[in-house]
Design a protein around this motif. Structure first.
Motif, PDB file in Angstrom:
ATOM      1  N   LEU A 103       1.483  18.138  49.815  1.00 37.18           N
ATOM      2  CA  LEU A 103       1.520  18.039  51.273  1.00 37.18           C
ATOM      3  C   LEU A 103       2.820  18.573  51.874  1.00 37.18           C
ATOM      4  CD1 LEU A 103      -0.129  14.529  51.688  1.00 37.18           C
ATOM      5  CD2 LEU A 103      -1.219  16.786  51.669  1.00 37.18           C
ATOM      6  N   ASP A 104       3.947  18.266  51.237  1.00 34.48           N
ATOM      7  CA  ASP A 104       5.234  18.691  51.803  1.00 34.48           C
ATOM      8  C   ASP A 104       5.639  20.101  51.377  1.00 34.48           C
ATOM      9  OD1 ASP A 104       5.367  16.182  52.954  1.00 34.48           O
ATOM     10  OD2 ASP A 104       6.720  15.370  51.431  1.00 34.48           O
ATOM     11  N   LEU A 105       5.366  20.458  50.126  1.00 36.12           N
ATOM     12  CA  LEU A 105       5.814  21.753  49.602  1.00 36.12           C
ATOM     13  C   LEU A 105       4.689  22.780  49.487  1.00 36.12           C
ATOM     14  CD1 LEU A 105       8.307  20.463  46.890  1.00 36.12           C
ATOM     15  CD2 LEU A 105       8.815  21.332  49.179  1.00 36.12           C
ATOM     16  N   ASP A 106       3.503  22.412  49.965  1.00 35.38           N
ATOM     17  CA  ASP A 106       2.360  23.326  50.045  1.00 35.38           C
ATOM     18  C   ASP A 106       1.856  23.858  48.712  1.00 35.38           C
ATOM     19  OD1 ASP A 106       2.151  23.116  52.840  1.00 35.38           O
ATOM     20  OD2 ASP A 106       3.733  24.610  53.111  1.00 35.38           O
ATOM     21  N   TRP A 107       1.988  23.060  47.638  1.00 38.40           N
ATOM     22  CA  TRP A 107       1.336  23.446  46.400  1.00 38.40           C
ATOM     23  C   TRP A 107      -0.165  23.313  46.607  1.00 38.40           C
ATOM     24  CZ3 TRP A 107       3.399  21.738  41.028  1.00 38.40           C
ATOM     25  CH2 TRP A 107       4.740  22.107  40.886  1.00 38.40           C
ATOM     26  N   SER A 108      -0.938  24.125  45.923  1.00 40.46           N
ATOM     27  CA  SER A 108      -2.385  23.925  45.957  1.00 40.46           C
ATOM     28  C   SER A 108      -2.723  22.731  45.067  1.00 40.46           C
ATOM     29  CB  SER A 108      -3.112  25.171  45.447  1.00 40.46           C
ATOM     30  OG  SER A 108      -2.906  25.324  44.052  1.00 40.46           O
ATOM     31  N   VAL A 109      -3.863  22.112  45.325  1.00 44.78           N
ATOM     32  CA  VAL A 109      -4.293  20.990  44.493  1.00 44.78           C
ATOM     33  C   VAL A 109      -4.469  21.461  43.053  1.00 44.78           C
ATOM     34  CG1 VAL A 109      -6.146  19.318  44.100  1.00 44.78           C
ATOM     35  CG2 VAL A 109      -5.329  19.756  46.428  1.00 44.78           C
ATOM     36  N   GLY A 110      -5.006  22.659  42.874  1.00 47.40           N
ATOM     37  CA  GLY A 110      -5.183  23.204  41.527  1.00 47.40           C
ATOM     38  C   GLY A 110      -3.861  23.392  40.798  1.00 47.40           C
ATOM     39  N   ALA A 111      -2.851  23.909  41.502  1.00 46.13           N
ATOM     40  CA  ALA A 111      -1.535  24.097  40.888  1.00 46.13           C
ATOM     41  C   ALA A 111      -0.926  22.747  40.510  1.00 46.13           C
ATOM     42  CB  ALA A 111      -0.609  24.847  41.834  1.00 46.13           C
ATOM     43  N   TYR A 112      -1.096  21.747  41.374  1.00 47.52           N
ATOM     44  CA  TYR A 112      -0.586  20.405  41.074  1.00 47.52           C
ATOM     45  C   TYR A 112      -1.274  19.836  39.828  1.00 47.52           C
ATOM     46  CZ  TYR A 112      -0.263  15.358  41.163  1.00 47.52           C
ATOM     47  OH  TYR A 112      -0.095  14.046  40.791  1.00 47.52           O
ATOM     48  N   ARG A 113      -2.608  19.934  39.782  1.00 47.03           N
ATOM     49  CA  ARG A 113      -3.344  19.396  38.632  1.00 47.03           C
ATOM     50  C   ARG A 113      -2.932  20.084  37.336  1.00 47.03           C
ATOM     51  NH1 ARG A 113      -9.365  19.008  41.281  1.00 47.03           N
ATOM     52  NH2 ARG A 113      -9.003  17.090  42.451  1.00 47.03           N
ATOM     53  N   GLU A 114      -2.781  21.395  37.393  1.00 47.27           N
ATOM     54  CA  GLU A 114      -2.366  22.136  36.198  1.00 47.27           C
ATOM     55  C   GLU A 114      -0.964  21.724  35.764  1.00 47.27           C
ATOM     56  OE1 GLU A 114      -1.662  26.735  34.713  1.00 47.27           O
ATOM     57  OE2 GLU A 114      -2.819  26.372  36.536  1.00 47.27           O
ATOM     58  N   TRP A 115      -0.044  21.627  36.727  1.00 48.39           N
ATOM     59  CA  TRP A 115       1.321  21.189  36.412  1.00 48.39           C
ATOM     60  C   TRP A 115       1.312  19.798  35.794  1.00 48.39           C
ATOM     61  CZ3 TRP A 115       3.687  16.880  38.570  1.00 48.39           C
ATOM     62  CH2 TRP A 115       5.006  16.677  38.167  1.00 48.39           C
ATOM     63  N   LEU A 116       0.560  18.874  36.420  1.00 50.39           N
ATOM     64  CA  LEU A 116       0.516  17.502  35.924  1.00 50.39           C
ATOM     65  C   LEU A 116      -0.045  17.447  34.505  1.00 50.39           C
ATOM     66  CD1 LEU A 116       0.971  14.488  36.421  1.00 50.39           C
ATOM     67  CD2 LEU A 116      -1.308  14.411  37.477  1.00 50.39           C
ATOM     68  N   ALA A 117      -1.141  18.133  34.265  1.00 52.43           N
ATOM     69  CA  ALA A 117      -1.745  18.128  32.927  1.00 52.43           C
ATOM     70  C   ALA A 117      -0.787  18.708  31.894  1.00 52.43           C
ATOM     71  CB  ALA A 117      -3.055  18.914  32.943  1.00 52.43           C
ATOM     72  N   ASN A 118      -0.170  19.838  32.204  1.00 52.12           N
ATOM     73  CA  ASN A 118       0.763  20.467  31.263  1.00 52.12           C
ATOM     74  C   ASN A 118       1.978  19.587  31.003  1.00 52.12           C
ATOM     75  OD1 ASN A 118      -0.858  22.736  30.988  1.00 52.12           O
ATOM     76  ND2 ASN A 118       0.209  23.877  32.577  1.00 52.12           N
ATOM     77  N   THR A 119       2.496  18.968  32.053  1.00 52.87           N
ATOM     78  CA  THR A 119       3.698  18.151  31.922  1.00 52.87           C
ATOM     79  C   THR A 119       3.396  16.861  31.167  1.00 52.87           C
ATOM     80  OG1 THR A 119       4.527  19.096  33.985  1.00 52.87           O
ATOM     81  CG2 THR A 119       5.607  17.100  33.196  1.00 52.87           C
ATOM     82  N   LEU A 120       2.258  16.238  31.447  1.00 46.75           N
ATOM     83  CA  LEU A 120       1.878  15.042  30.693  1.00 46.75           C
ATOM     84  C   LEU A 120       1.659  15.373  29.214  1.00 46.75           C
ATOM     85  CD1 LEU A 120      -0.527  13.270  33.207  1.00 46.75           C
ATOM     86  CD2 LEU A 120       1.688  12.419  32.405  1.00 46.75           C
ATOM     87  N   ARG A 121       1.002  16.496  28.947  1.00 44.81           N
ATOM     88  CA  ARG A 121       0.774  16.906  27.557  1.00 44.81           C
ATOM     89  C   ARG A 121       2.113  17.098  26.836  1.00 44.81           C
ATOM     90  NH1 ARG A 121      -3.784  19.360  29.042  1.00 44.81           N
ATOM     91  NH2 ARG A 121      -2.866  21.275  29.787  1.00 44.81           N
ATOM     92  N   ALA A 122       3.033  17.806  27.476  1.00 40.70           N
ATOM     93  CA  ALA A 122       4.335  18.083  26.858  1.00 40.70           C
ATOM     94  C   ALA A 122       5.161  16.809  26.677  1.00 40.70           C
ATOM     95  CB  ALA A 122       5.115  19.082  27.710  1.00 40.70           C
ATOM     96  N   THR A 123       4.963  15.845  27.551  1.00 34.72           N
ATOM     97  CA  THR A 123       5.750  14.616  27.498  1.00 34.72           C
ATOM     98  C   THR A 123       5.178  13.593  26.517  1.00 34.72           C
ATOM     99  OG1 THR A 123       6.363  14.920  29.814  1.00 34.72           O
ATOM    100  CG2 THR A 123       6.645  12.718  28.924  1.00 34.72           C
ATOM    101  N   LEU A 124       3.872  13.478  26.464  1.00 35.17           N
ATOM    102  CA  LEU A 124       3.251  12.376  25.710  1.00 35.17           C
ATOM    103  C   LEU A 124       2.784  12.734  24.316  1.00 35.17           C
ATOM    104  CD1 LEU A 124       1.032  10.955  28.592  1.00 35.17           C
ATOM    105  CD2 LEU A 124       3.260  10.112  27.823  1.00 35.17           C
ATOM    106  N   PHE A 125       2.398  13.985  24.089  1.00 35.57           N
ATOM    107  CA  PHE A 125       1.738  14.318  22.807  1.00 35.57           C
ATOM    108  C   PHE A 125       2.607  15.139  21.881  1.00 35.57           C
ATOM    109  CE2 PHE A 125      -1.788  14.226  26.055  1.00 35.57           C
ATOM    110  CZ  PHE A 125      -2.158  12.939  25.792  1.00 35.57           C
TER     111      PHE A 125
END
Length: 101
Positions: A79-101
């Motif tokens: 909402l504030d930085l105008d990322w697309s929802v798709g870009a946010y989801r991809e970032w979140l998935a990649n970052t969670l994968r790199a952090t947890l697994f």
């Protein structure tokens, strides 16, 4: 021009009593605590499936998920930085994968 307000309208010193918390802050803290509890259950489920990275505690995993998946992060990025929802989801998935697994 930046707006300011004086106590007691902003929760100033006249309302600062031991144990007093602004209503919105109390609600936000309760929501955050609920999210952390839910993410703790997620971390435990991942541990039970032997999916968490070695050396990462359930508590650390839950805190990482909470910090990355917190609704405020979504609001800030999308909402504030105008990322697309798709870009946010991809970032979140990649970052969670790199952090947890």
């Amino acid at each position: 021009m930046r707006r300011t307000c004086a106590p007691p309208h902003c929760g100033g010193s006249s309302r600062r009593q031991p144990g007093w918390t602004p209503t919105w802050l109390g609600s936000s803290l309760r929501q955050s605590a609920r999210l952390l509890h839910n993410f703790s259950q997620t971390a435990t489920a991942l541990r039970d499936r032997h999916a968490l990275r070695s050396g990462l505690s359930d508590h650390e995993a839950a805190a990482a998920i909470w910090a990355l998946a917190h609704p405020q992060v979504y609001r800030s990025l999308v909402l504030d930085l105008d990322w697309s929802v798709g870009a946010y989801r991809e970032w979140l998935a990649n970052t969670l994968r790199a952090t947890l697994f």
